[in-house]
Write a protein that holds these residues in place. Structure first.
Motif, PDB file in Angstrom:
ATOM      1  N   PRO A   8      41.367   7.882  44.591  1.00 30.84           N
ATOM      2  CA  PRO A   8      42.566   9.029  46.219  1.00 30.84           C
ATOM      3  C   PRO A   8      41.330   8.554  47.354  1.00 30.84           C
ATOM      4  O   PRO A   8      40.152   8.579  46.936  1.00 30.84           O
ATOM      5  N   LEU A   9      41.768   8.374  48.689  1.00 28.65           N
ATOM      6  CA  LEU A   9      40.754   8.133  49.890  1.00 28.65           C
ATOM      7  C   LEU A   9      40.056   9.097  49.744  1.00 28.65           C
ATOM      8  O   LEU A   9      38.592   9.481  49.936  1.00 28.65           O
ATOM      9  N   GLU A  10      40.317  10.934  49.198  1.00 28.05           N
ATOM     10  CA  GLU A  10      39.433  11.659  49.350  1.00 28.05           C
ATOM     11  C   GLU A  10      38.071  11.462  48.240  1.00 28.05           C
ATOM     12  O   GLU A  10      37.039  12.025  48.749  1.00 28.05           O
ATOM     13  N   ALA A  11      38.008  11.477  47.163  1.00 29.42           N
ATOM     14  CA  ALA A  11      37.327  10.357  46.505  1.00 29.42           C
ATOM     15  C   ALA A  11      36.243   9.270  46.646  1.00 29.42           C
ATOM     16  O   ALA A  11      35.241   8.460  45.699  1.00 29.42           O
ATOM     17  N   MET A  12      36.554   8.258  47.254  1.00 30.17           N
ATOM     18  CA  MET A  12      35.816   7.330  47.991  1.00 30.17           C
ATOM     19  C   MET A  12      34.869   7.337  48.755  1.00 30.17           C
ATOM     20  O   MET A  12      34.325   8.321  49.419  1.00 30.17           O
ATOM     21  N   THR A  13      34.081   6.899  48.345  1.00 32.17           N
ATOM     22  CA  THR A  13      32.347   6.922  48.843  1.00 32.17           C
ATOM     23  C   THR A  13      32.551   6.667  50.349  1.00 32.17           C
ATOM     24  O   THR A  13      33.667   5.712  50.910  1.00 32.17           O
ATOM     25  N   THR A  14      31.728   6.557  51.304  1.00 34.72           N
ATOM     26  CA  THR A  14      31.431   5.884  52.863  1.00 34.72           C
ATOM     27  C   THR A  14      31.690   4.577  52.470  1.00 34.72           C
ATOM     28  O   THR A  14      32.076   3.765  53.709  1.00 34.72           O
ATOM     29  N   GLU A  15      30.412   3.702  52.017  1.00 34.59           N
ATOM     30  CA  GLU A  15      31.223   2.438  51.869  1.00 34.59           C
ATOM     31  C   GLU A  15      32.332   1.978  51.244  1.00 34.59           C
ATOM     32  O   GLU A  15      33.051   0.656  51.916  1.00 34.59           O
ATOM     33  N   GLU A  16      33.390   2.911  50.778  1.00 35.06           N
ATOM     34  CA  GLU A  16      34.475   2.161  50.838  1.00 35.06           C
ATOM     35  C   GLU A  16      35.178   2.455  51.342  1.00 35.06           C
ATOM     36  O   GLU A  16      36.396   2.027  51.194  1.00 35.06           O
ATOM     37  N   TRP A  17      35.210   3.754  51.584  1.00 32.92           N
ATOM     38  CA  TRP A  17      36.520   4.413  53.116  1.00 32.92           C
ATOM     39  C   TRP A  17      35.959   2.935  54.602  1.00 32.92           C
ATOM     40  O   TRP A  17      36.784   2.583  54.716  1.00 32.92           O
ATOM     41  N   GLU A  18      35.211   2.726  54.259  1.00 34.99           N
ATOM     42  CA  GLU A  18      34.265   1.527  55.112  1.00 34.99           C
ATOM     43  C   GLU A  18      35.300   0.673  55.072  1.00 34.99           C
ATOM     44  O   GLU A  18      35.814   0.018  55.679  1.00 34.99           O
TER      45      GLU A  18
END
Length: 149
Positions: A8-18
């Motif tokens: 889920p979006l909340e579990a993503m790392t900063t790198e994954e989010w970006e």
């Protein structure tokens, strides 16, 4: 399985989010608000930091200091902000729709978002060049368009 399919979006790392950002530039368009209804309308005027050809921010690390109303997207904001485009990868993931075929993480090519007609490339004017006496003429209706899956 790809990270965007399993987390889920909340579990993503900063790198994954970006990495989820497809680079369309739509969130960096100025918005107009109807004072009576509160309805938000996207304009073809881009933020002063958005490059109209690359659709990238010219000073991403300092964008919020240079543009005080720049909104840093979070999982919560993606779910709350109504003007987030339907094509936005963050919104698509939040809604359980997955990434589209033109997303660079799926296609392997950062130019697919432009070739598919999703990005703002070539369709905006710089904030400094906008005719501010007639803001209504800048309202656009193509922000939520998506090509067929």
């Amino acid at each position: 399985m790809a990270f965007w399919d399993e987390k889920p979006l909340e579990a993503m790392t900063t790198e994954e989010w970006e990495a989820l950002c497809d680079g369309c530039g739509k969130c960096c368009l100025l918005k107009l608000e109807d004072e009576d209804s509160g309805q938000i309308f996207p304009a073809n005027v881009r933020c002063k930091l958005l490059d109209g050809e690359t659709c990238g921010c010219s000073d991403y690390p300092n964008r919020q200091a240079k543009v005080p109303d720049c909104i840093k997207l979070t999982p919560e904001k993606v779910r709350e902000i109504a003007w987030i485009p339907k094509s936005c990868a963050y919104r698509r993931i939040a809604e359980g729709r997955g990434l589209a075929w033109w997303h660079p993480l799926v296609s392997g090519d950062p130019n697919t978002v432009h070739a598919a007609g999703i990005s703002v490339r070539g369709r905006t004017i710089a904030e400094a060049d906008a005719d501010t006496s007639d803001w209504e003429s800048h309202i656009i209706d193509w922000v939520d368009w998506e090509p067929a899956e």
